[in-house]
Write a protein that holds these residues in place. Sequence first.
Motif, PDB file in Angstrom:
ATOM      1  N   LYS A 136       0.822  -1.216   0.000  1.00  0.00           N
ATOM      2  CA  LYS A 136       0.000   0.000   0.000  1.00  0.00           C
ATOM      3  C   LYS A 136       0.853   1.261   0.000  1.00  0.00           C
ATOM      4  CE  LYS A 136      -4.171  -1.982   1.826  1.00  0.00           C
ATOM      5  NZ  LYS A 136      -5.196  -1.785   0.849  1.00  0.00           N
ATOM      6  N   SER A 137       2.090   1.144   0.493  1.00  0.00           N
ATOM      7  CA  SER A 137       3.004   2.281   0.526  1.00  0.00           C
ATOM      8  C   SER A 137       3.540   2.617  -0.864  1.00  0.00           C
ATOM      9  CB  SER A 137       4.190   1.968   1.437  1.00  0.00           C
ATOM     10  OG  SER A 137       4.959   0.903   0.897  1.00  0.00           O
ATOM     11  N   GLY A 138       3.361   1.687  -1.822  1.00  0.00           N
ATOM     12  CA  GLY A 138       3.919   1.871  -3.147  1.00  0.00           C
ATOM     13  C   GLY A 138       5.292   1.236  -3.300  1.00  0.00           C
ATOM     14  N   TYR A 139       5.824   0.682  -2.217  1.00  0.00           N
ATOM     15  CA  TYR A 139       7.122   0.012  -2.241  1.00  0.00           C
ATOM     16  C   TYR A 139       6.917  -1.501  -2.328  1.00  0.00           C
ATOM     17  CZ  TYR A 139       9.028   4.510  -0.861  1.00  0.00           C
ATOM     18  OH  TYR A 139       9.366   5.824  -0.827  1.00  0.00           O
ATOM     19  N   PRO A 140       7.909  -2.222  -2.854  1.00  0.00           N
ATOM     20  CA  PRO A 140       7.770  -3.674  -2.986  1.00  0.00           C
ATOM     21  C   PRO A 140       7.682  -4.390  -1.643  1.00  0.00           C
ATOM     22  CG  PRO A 140       9.808  -2.893  -4.019  1.00  0.00           C
ATOM     23  CD  PRO A 140       9.165  -1.730  -3.372  1.00  0.00           C
ATOM     24  N   VAL A 141       6.947  -5.474  -1.622  1.00  0.00           N
ATOM     25  CA  VAL A 141       6.857  -6.368  -0.465  1.00  0.00           C
ATOM     26  C   VAL A 141       7.055  -7.771  -0.999  1.00  0.00           C
ATOM     27  CG1 VAL A 141       5.351  -7.259   1.356  1.00  0.00           C
ATOM     28  CG2 VAL A 141       5.283  -4.824   0.787  1.00  0.00           C
ATOM     29  N   PRO A 142       8.040  -8.535  -0.537  1.00  0.00           N
ATOM     30  CA  PRO A 142       8.946  -8.190   0.562  1.00  0.00           C
ATOM     31  C   PRO A 142      10.055  -7.247   0.109  1.00  0.00           C
ATOM     32  CG  PRO A 142       9.508 -10.354  -0.278  1.00  0.00           C
ATOM     33  CD  PRO A 142       8.286  -9.899  -1.038  1.00  0.00           C
ATOM     34  N   ARG A 143      10.667  -6.586   1.092  1.00  0.00           N
ATOM     35  CA  ARG A 143      11.823  -5.718   0.878  1.00  0.00           C
ATOM     36  C   ARG A 143      12.565  -5.597   2.194  1.00  0.00           C
ATOM     37  NH1 ARG A 143       7.632  -2.241   1.578  1.00  0.00           N
ATOM     38  NH2 ARG A 143       7.883  -0.513   3.047  1.00  0.00           N
ATOM     39  N   PHE A 144      13.799  -5.164   2.120  1.00  0.00           N
ATOM     40  CA  PHE A 144      14.573  -4.928   3.331  1.00  0.00           C
ATOM     41  C   PHE A 144      14.614  -3.446   3.654  1.00  0.00           C
ATOM     42  CE2 PHE A 144      15.969  -9.233   2.899  1.00  0.00           C
ATOM     43  CZ  PHE A 144      16.227  -9.618   4.209  1.00  0.00           C
ATOM     44  N   VAL A 178      10.561  -6.496   5.466  1.00  0.00           N
ATOM     45  CA  VAL A 178       9.135  -6.171   5.469  1.00  0.00           C
ATOM     46  C   VAL A 178       8.410  -7.253   4.677  1.00  0.00           C
ATOM     47  CG1 VAL A 178       7.367  -4.525   4.743  1.00  0.00           C
ATOM     48  CG2 VAL A 178       9.533  -3.692   5.682  1.00  0.00           C
ATOM     49  N   ILE A 179       7.416  -7.897   5.324  1.00  0.00           N
ATOM     50  CA  ILE A 179       6.677  -8.971   4.664  1.00  0.00           C
ATOM     51  C   ILE A 179       5.200  -8.636   4.479  1.00  0.00           C
ATOM     52  CG2 ILE A 179       8.293 -10.790   5.313  1.00  0.00           C
ATOM     53  CD1 ILE A 179       6.347 -11.526   7.617  1.00  0.00           C
ATOM     54  N   ALA A 180       4.733  -7.539   5.098  1.00  0.00           N
ATOM     55  CA  ALA A 180       3.339  -7.109   4.935  1.00  0.00           C
ATOM     56  C   ALA A 180       3.222  -5.653   5.368  1.00  0.00           C
ATOM     57  CB  ALA A 180       2.394  -7.974   5.769  1.00  0.00           C
ATOM     58  N   GLU A 181       2.165  -5.003   4.911  1.00  0.00           N
ATOM     59  CA  GLU A 181       1.872  -3.624   5.297  1.00  0.00           C
ATOM     60  C   GLU A 181       0.403  -3.503   5.646  1.00  0.00           C
ATOM     61  OE1 GLU A 181       2.941  -1.157   1.977  1.00  0.00           O
ATOM     62  OE2 GLU A 181       5.082  -1.341   2.386  1.00  0.00           O
ATOM     63  N   TYR A 182       0.128  -2.647   6.608  1.00  0.00           N
ATOM     64  CA  TYR A 182      -1.252  -2.317   6.961  1.00  0.00           C
ATOM     65  C   TYR A 182      -1.255  -0.845   7.348  1.00  0.00           C
ATOM     66  CZ  TYR A 182      -5.867  -2.413   9.074  1.00  0.00           C
ATOM     67  OH  TYR A 182      -7.189  -2.167   9.368  1.00  0.00           O
ATOM     68  N   GLY A 183      -1.749   0.010   6.460  1.00  0.00           N
ATOM     69  CA  GLY A 183      -1.704   1.445   6.706  1.00  0.00           C
ATOM     70  C   GLY A 183      -0.265   1.897   6.888  1.00  0.00           C
ATOM     71  N   GLU A 184       0.008   2.551   8.012  1.00  0.00           N
ATOM     72  CA  GLU A 184       1.357   3.041   8.308  1.00  0.00           C
ATOM     73  C   GLU A 184       2.216   2.010   9.033  1.00  0.00           C
ATOM     74  OE1 GLU A 184       2.708   5.989   7.320  1.00  0.00           O
ATOM     75  OE2 GLU A 184       0.865   6.152   6.146  1.00  0.00           O
ATOM     76  N   TRP A 185       1.730   0.798   9.166  1.00  0.00           N
ATOM     77  CA  TRP A 185       2.432  -0.244   9.924  1.00  0.00           C
ATOM     78  C   TRP A 185       3.100  -1.230   8.990  1.00  0.00           C
ATOM     79  CZ3 TRP A 185       2.840  -0.265  15.244  1.00  0.00           C
ATOM     80  CH2 TRP A 185       2.123   0.756  15.877  1.00  0.00           C
ATOM     81  N   ARG A 186       4.248  -1.743   9.427  1.00  0.00           N
ATOM     82  CA  ARG A 186       5.006  -2.710   8.645  1.00  0.00           C
ATOM     83  C   ARG A 186       5.210  -3.978   9.470  1.00  0.00           C
ATOM     84  NH1 ARG A 186       3.331   0.679   6.052  1.00  0.00           N
ATOM     85  NH2 ARG A 186       4.441   2.336   4.980  1.00  0.00           N
ATOM     86  N   LYS A 187       4.856  -5.121   8.876  1.00  0.00           N
ATOM     87  CA  LYS A 187       5.135  -6.404   9.506  1.00  0.00           C
ATOM     88  C   LYS A 187       6.468  -6.886   8.950  1.00  0.00           C
ATOM     89  CE  LYS A 187       3.325 -10.957  10.581  1.00  0.00           C
ATOM     90  NZ  LYS A 187       2.248 -11.931  10.367  1.00  0.00           N
ATOM     91  N   PHE A 188       7.349  -7.328   9.836  1.00  0.00           N
ATOM     92  CA  PHE A 188       8.654  -7.752   9.373  1.00  0.00           C
ATOM     93  C   PHE A 188       9.074  -9.061  10.019  1.00  0.00           C
ATOM     94  CE2 PHE A 188       9.710  -5.408  13.204  1.00  0.00           C
ATOM     95  CZ  PHE A 188      10.636  -6.248  13.800  1.00  0.00           C
ATOM     96  N   VAL A 189      10.124  -9.616   9.462  1.00  0.00           N
ATOM     97  CA  VAL A 189      10.795 -10.773  10.032  1.00  0.00           C
ATOM     98  C   VAL A 189      12.253 -10.360  10.228  1.00  0.00           C
ATOM     99  CG1 VAL A 189      11.245 -11.829   7.782  1.00  0.00           C
ATOM    100  CG2 VAL A 189      11.228 -13.253   9.807  1.00  0.00           C
TER     101      VAL A 189
END
Length: 171
Positions: free
Chosen positions: A34-42, A75-86
Amino acid sequence: MTRKKNHYMVRLLSVLMCILVTPAGANEQVALGKSGYPVPRFVSLAKDTVNVRTGPDRQYPIKWVFKKKGLPVKVIAEYGEWRKFVDSEGATGWVWGALVSSRRTALVLDQNLALYEKANRDSDVSVVAEGGVIGELLECRKDWCRLDIQGFRGWAHRKSIWGTLEGEELD
């Protein structure tokens, strides 16, 4: 357009999007978040203290706190302004997007990792880095990445660091 044709068009567009945003040679499926950036990414942690939560909101409890600015996370997921990562140990959690930076870093995984002057083991060693050290990721080609660790630069084998997608090339 019939329902069946519409379904195939949507599927075709999805496949094309994956092809267009997948880095050359990458083996991981990449899509735009949703941010416009690729997922996944570092990305890397932007602050000295980063709360990692169980969900994408401040109402969720804190799982743990990172105290290592610059640590690379995937970053493996996005939700609004939040980033899920591993992280490098496989732990997952949610952080507020403002607490991560697009600055690329890499974590040295091997103990006493030799960084070479050129991207091969036959070249001279420029520096030896301890496990757990974080360096700035300068570039990656095939199996090798060039790092800057406190002003010392050298090439490390990709499997000895954490901070790049498989097959990702950086300039």
